[in-house]
Structures are given as structure tokens and as C-alpha cells.
Design a protein around this motif. Structure first.
Motif, PDB file in Angstrom:
ATOM      1  N   ALA A  86       0.856  -1.286   0.058  1.00 43.66           N
ATOM      2  CA  ALA A  86       0.080   0.004   0.116  1.00 43.66           C
ATOM      3  C   ALA A  86       0.889   1.217  -0.216  1.00 43.66           C
ATOM      4  O   ALA A  86       2.073   1.278   0.247  1.00 43.66           O
ATOM      5  N   GLU A  87       0.222   2.487  -0.312  1.00 48.10           N
ATOM      6  CA  GLU A  87       0.835   3.656  -0.296  1.00 48.10           C
ATOM      7  C   GLU A  87       1.068   3.921   1.125  1.00 48.10           C
ATOM      8  O   GLU A  87       0.126   4.362   1.915  1.00 48.10           O
ATOM      9  N   GLU A  88       2.359   4.294   1.643  1.00 45.25           N
ATOM     10  CA  GLU A  88       2.673   4.473   2.935  1.00 45.25           C
ATOM     11  C   GLU A  88       2.202   5.671   3.362  1.00 45.25           C
ATOM     12  O   GLU A  88       1.987   5.922   4.843  1.00 45.25           O
ATOM     13  N   THR A  92      -5.786   6.258   4.604  1.00 46.64           N
ATOM     14  CA  THR A  92      -7.005   5.250   4.285  1.00 46.64           C
ATOM     15  C   THR A  92      -6.267   3.906   3.997  1.00 46.64           C
ATOM     16  O   THR A  92      -6.740   2.988   4.610  1.00 46.64           O
ATOM     17  N   ALA A  93      -5.424   3.940   3.123  1.00 51.78           N
ATOM     18  CA  ALA A  93      -4.703   2.827   2.875  1.00 51.78           C
ATOM     19  C   ALA A  93      -4.123   2.162   4.030  1.00 51.78           C
ATOM     20  O   ALA A  93      -3.845   1.030   4.253  1.00 51.78           O
ATOM     21  N   MET A  94      -3.407   2.991   4.754  1.00 52.92           N
ATOM     22  CA  MET A  94      -2.511   2.604   6.110  1.00 52.92           C
ATOM     23  C   MET A  94      -3.473   2.001   6.954  1.00 52.92           C
ATOM     24  O   MET A  94      -3.130   1.151   7.818  1.00 52.92           O
ATOM     25  N   ALA A  95      -4.534   2.658   7.134  1.00 51.45           N
ATOM     26  CA  ALA A  95      -5.666   2.146   8.244  1.00 51.45           C
ATOM     27  C   ALA A  95      -6.112   0.664   7.823  1.00 51.45           C
ATOM     28  O   ALA A  95      -6.258  -0.217   8.795  1.00 51.45           O
ATOM     29  N   ILE A 136      -0.462   4.976  11.154  1.00 57.21           N
ATOM     30  CA  ILE A 136       0.687   4.200  11.518  1.00 57.21           C
ATOM     31  C   ILE A 136       0.988   4.291  13.078  1.00 57.21           C
ATOM     32  O   ILE A 136       0.937   3.391  13.893  1.00 57.21           O
ATOM     33  N   ALA A 137       1.264   5.604  13.218  1.00 59.86           N
ATOM     34  CA  ALA A 137       1.664   5.918  14.626  1.00 59.86           C
ATOM     35  C   ALA A 137       0.509   5.910  15.631  1.00 59.86           C
ATOM     36  O   ALA A 137       0.423   5.593  16.814  1.00 59.86           O
TER      37      ALA A 137
END
Length: 207
Positions: A86-88, A92-95, A136-137
Motif C-alpha cells: 500500500a501507499e505508506e 486510508t490505505a494504511m488504516a 501508523i503511529a
């Protein structure tokens, strides 16, 4: 650590041979051999599974199934940026990816530690300096930052950040090899004070 903990390491950054070499050196430094950890430490590297992505069902499903059989208390994902496609920087993608890690927690009943990296910013808290999207965090309950001290090549500084806001003092530890260069030991340096530069090397965040 008051008692032995069943642990799983899912590692994709280093060559499997390097991972074994490091583990063996650390074990010998404690007077142990790898066979003594049978039933307590489970490793999945590129040697066991050539590819693994958290966001790919064909690899994620088998991993969860294996972890359910192993029943680890703690699982480590090393390193985060190569464990998904995914796009870091997309929240939305990281969730979605972070939710996959939460699935491991729920389905396997274990805590999870994720090895990640900081961005180039040297200012701010540990969570503010984590690379990528804020999701992420936001997933992490606490963060551990580790840095090398340039003037002391064998010394590391470790600092902590808890979502609960508790203040935890940093600690220092030293990595040494024996004269034969076949074993490594890690020992805490007691009474070390003073502030080094902000952490800029490797980090782990855990939930």
C-alpha cells in the motif's frame, strides 16, 4: 522478562542466513544454543515463505492460520515497509494495513511489535517522527526508539513513548563481542545520564 515467552518473528528485511547468524551470536553470548528455544521461538523468513504481504489474502491467511497453531504471546513484524504493497503516506490505505495487524492480535491472542523507521525529521516526539501516514503511529500503544551514538559505536540509546502519556526515562545499553568474535552480549549501562541526539535509526512500535 520474568518468564519465558512464546514468540514469533516474521522477518523479511535481512537474508535468512544473516538472521540465523545474529541469533546464534546472541544466544552464545548467554551460554545457550538455538535448539534450546524449540517450542518457544518460531521464525518465518524468506527461507520459509518467499513472499509475505499483510494486504494480500493469499499470504496473510496462511500466516494467521500458522500463528493460531503456534499460539505465540508476542509476534514481531520486521520490517513494516516491505510487508505491504500500500501507499505508506495514504491514511486510508494504511488504516487498512494496520487493521490487518489488529486481526493478528484478535485471532491469535498475542501482542504485536512492528519494526518501522523514522522519517528524516529529527524534531518532535517519536510518533511524530515515524515515517508514513498518521494512521501508523495512531495504531501503536507505545513506541521504542533506538539510536546509535556516533562517538560510541557499541552503545545504543533507547527511548520510550507511551500513548497513556507516562514519562519513561531513556536507557543505554552496550553490545559487545567476545575475543573469538563468535558471541555477542547486550548489557544495560547503569547510571548513564544526559541527552543524545533524537533517535534516528531503527524503531519498534507495539500494541
Amino acid at each position: 522478562i520474568p518468564r519465558p515467552v512464546r514468540a514469533a518473528l516474521i522477518t523479511r528485511e535481512d537474508n535468512p542466513a544473516l538472521t540465523k547468524w545474529r541469533m546464534d551470536r546472541l544466544l552464545r553470548g548467554r551460554g545457550r544454543e538455538r535448539y534450546e528455544l524449540e517450542g518457544r521461538l518460531f521464525v518465518n523468513s524468506r527461507e520459509q515463505s518467499p513472499s509475505f504481504k499483510l494486504d494480500k489474502s493469499e499470504s496473510f491467511g496462511p500466516l494467521v492460520a500458522s500463528l493460531k497453531q503456534i499460539k505465540p504471546e508476542f509476534a514481531i513484524l520486521d520490517v513494516f515497509n516491505i510487508m505491504h504493497g500500500a501507499e505508506e503516506n495514504d491514511n486510508t490505505a494504511m488504516a487498512v494495513v494496520m487493521e490487518q495487524i489488529s486481526v493478528i492480535q484478535r485471532e491469535c491472542g498475542c501482542d504485536v511489535g512492528v519494526v518501522h523507521h523514522f522519517n528524516k525529521n529529527t524534531e518532535g516526539t517519536l510518533t511524530q517522527r515515524l515515517r508514513g501516514a498518521g494512521a501508523i503511529a495512531g495504531w501503536a500503544e507505545w513506541v521504542v526508539g533506538i539510536e546509535k551514538i556516533p562517538s560510541e559505536p557499541h552503545t545504543r540509546r533507547m527511548e520510550f513513548e507511551l500513548k497513556a502519556g507516562e514519562q519513561v526515562a531513556p536507557i543505554f545499553y552496550e553490545i559487545k563481542s567476545n575475543d573469538a568474535d563468535t558471541a555477542s552480549t547486550i548489557a544495560r549501562i547503569e547510571g548513564r545520564e544526559g541527552k543524545a541526539k533524537p533517535c534516528s535509526r531503527a524503531e519498534a512500535f507495539v500494541q
